[in-house]
Design a protein around this motif. Structure first.
Motif, mmCIF file in Angstrom:
data_model
loop_
_atom_site.group_PDB
_atom_site.id
_atom_site.type_symbol
_atom_site.label_atom_id
_atom_site.label_comp_id
_atom_site.label_asym_id
_atom_site.label_seq_id
_atom_site.Cartn_x
_atom_site.Cartn_y
_atom_site.Cartn_z
ATOM 1 N N PHE A 1 32.566 90.476 -17.422
ATOM 2 C CA PHE A 1 31.200 90.162 -17.836
ATOM 3 C C PHE A 1 31.329 89.400 -19.144
ATOM 4 C CE2 PHE A 1 30.789 94.069 -15.350
ATOM 5 C CZ PHE A 1 29.790 93.726 -14.450
ATOM 6 N N ALA B 1 28.396 88.413 -9.449
ATOM 7 C CA ALA B 1 27.209 89.232 -9.706
ATOM 8 C C ALA B 1 27.046 89.434 -11.203
ATOM 9 C CB ALA B 1 27.333 90.587 -9.007
ATOM 10 N N HIS B 2 25.787 89.466 -11.649
ATOM 11 C CA HIS B 2 25.433 89.770 -13.043
ATOM 12 C C HIS B 2 26.184 88.863 -14.024
ATOM 13 C CE1 HIS B 2 23.326 93.288 -11.544
ATOM 14 N NE2 HIS B 2 24.436 93.669 -10.910
#
Length: 342
Positions: A210, A156-157
């Motif tokens: 991230f 995700a992301h």
């Protein structure tokens, strides 16, 4: 001293290799090993009894056997000193024990483990740089528990993440003892959090990255055992980041852990870890500063500096300095470490 290559890391690598080998039709068995020879020399301490030299070996083995394409049985073995040194020591008090032994099955959307394993909680006990960087954070590493765990991978992301859940109790089987120098088999009367008759303790952790930033967030609840006055509850938050500054990339780590009724007592506890590492030519220089603040006890502090270098394929060496203030006692230690991984 922190093992630079924990058995659990080798175990996960071996399990992954075994699964890929099974898919490719080759050997079902896979293994990863790390052999470490270390010396801790405490040359100056407020407590003269702490001034000693301790030379020892640590061998970690991660073994995995693929029963089917998505199912494997996995073991993490450790050979190391199982007693603290009381005087100068040279390759003494070593014992062999099973840190992990579990069945793993990958359902695609989730992996389930069943048996003896190390539930996820925090990361500084593994990632803090240097020989001694993880000394305080190892206090809250959750190891050698019997139960069930679920790992759910999430994309995700733009990052890869894992949601981990575990229910467990302390291992009291024959596997809690060791061969060679015996550390003793755990029993209910010994007390301690999670030392209960059934899996009444749990941990939940979300970790991932991230881009150049990694994170971990976890909560735990460990039921009190016999003699404990309360159940332990804990929260941890950690971050890592790689800075690309051109020719000199920096890596930094920060982690905070807080506990209520720490170790089954009425005390609260707080742990803070800061670390950084930077390559300088063939050498990686790193430093760590940690604080351990437990109610009703003096605040402990730790500062370390380490220089590490790859010597050959799979072989590395490290030299470190450690200053610690623990229970009001200041000590200075020089450490050396030679590691061979294969």
């Amino acid at each position: 001293m922190k093992r630079l290559v924990p058995a659990s890391v080798a175990l996960l690598s071996a399990a992954s290799t075994a699964a890929m080998a099974q898919e490719g039709g080759s050997s079902r068995f896979s293994a990863e090993f790390a052999i470490e020879i270390a010396n801790d020399y405490t040359f100056d301490s407020d407590d003269p009894a702490a001034e000693l030299s301790d030379t020892y070996v640590t061998i970690g083995a991660g073994l995995s056997f693929a029963l089917a394409e998505s199912t494997s049985i996995n073991a993490g073995l450790v050979f190391e000193p199982v007693l603290d040194p009381a005087d100068d020591r040279f390759f003494e008090d070593h014992g062999l024990y099973v840190e992990e032994l579990f069945l793993s099955h990958d359902f695609g959307g989730a992996e389930v483990v069943l048996g003896k394993f190390n539930p996820a909680f925090g990361a500084a006990w593994d990632l803090a740089p240097g020989i001694y960087g993880a000394d305080f954070a190892e206090d809250y590493e959750i190891t050698e528990k019997i139960g069930v765990g679920i790992n759910i991978p999430i994309t995700a992301h733009g990052g890869e993440h894992t949601l981990s859940f575990a229910m467990f109790n302390a291992d009291r089987s024959l596997l809690s003892n060791s061969l060679g120098r015996e550390r003793g088999q755990t029993n209910l009367a010994a007390g301690g959090v999670s030392n209960t008759s059934s899996p009444e303790s749990y941990s939940v952790t979300l970790s991932g990255n991230f881009g150049a930033t990694g994170y971990n967030f976890g909560v735990q609840h460990q039921e009190g055992g016999q003699g404990d006055v309360a159940d332990q509850t804990g929260v941890v938050l950690g971050l890592t980041h790689s800075f690309d500054t051109g020719s000199v990339p920096w890596e930094v780590l920060a982690e905070i852990a807080w506990f209520d009724k720490f170790d089954g007592t009425r005390n609260s506890a707080r742990y803070y870890t800061l670390g950084a590492a930077v390559p300088v030519g063939r050498i990686t220089l790193s430093g760590t500063y940690s604080v351990r603040d437990i109610d009703t006890a003096p605040t402990d502090r730790l500062a370390t500096v380490t220089a590490e270098m790859d010597l050959a394929d799979g072989l590395s060496g490290a030299l470190a300095y450690r200053w610690g203030r623990e229970d009001g006692v200041d000590s200075n230690t020089i450490g050396t470490l030679l590691v061979y991984e294969f």
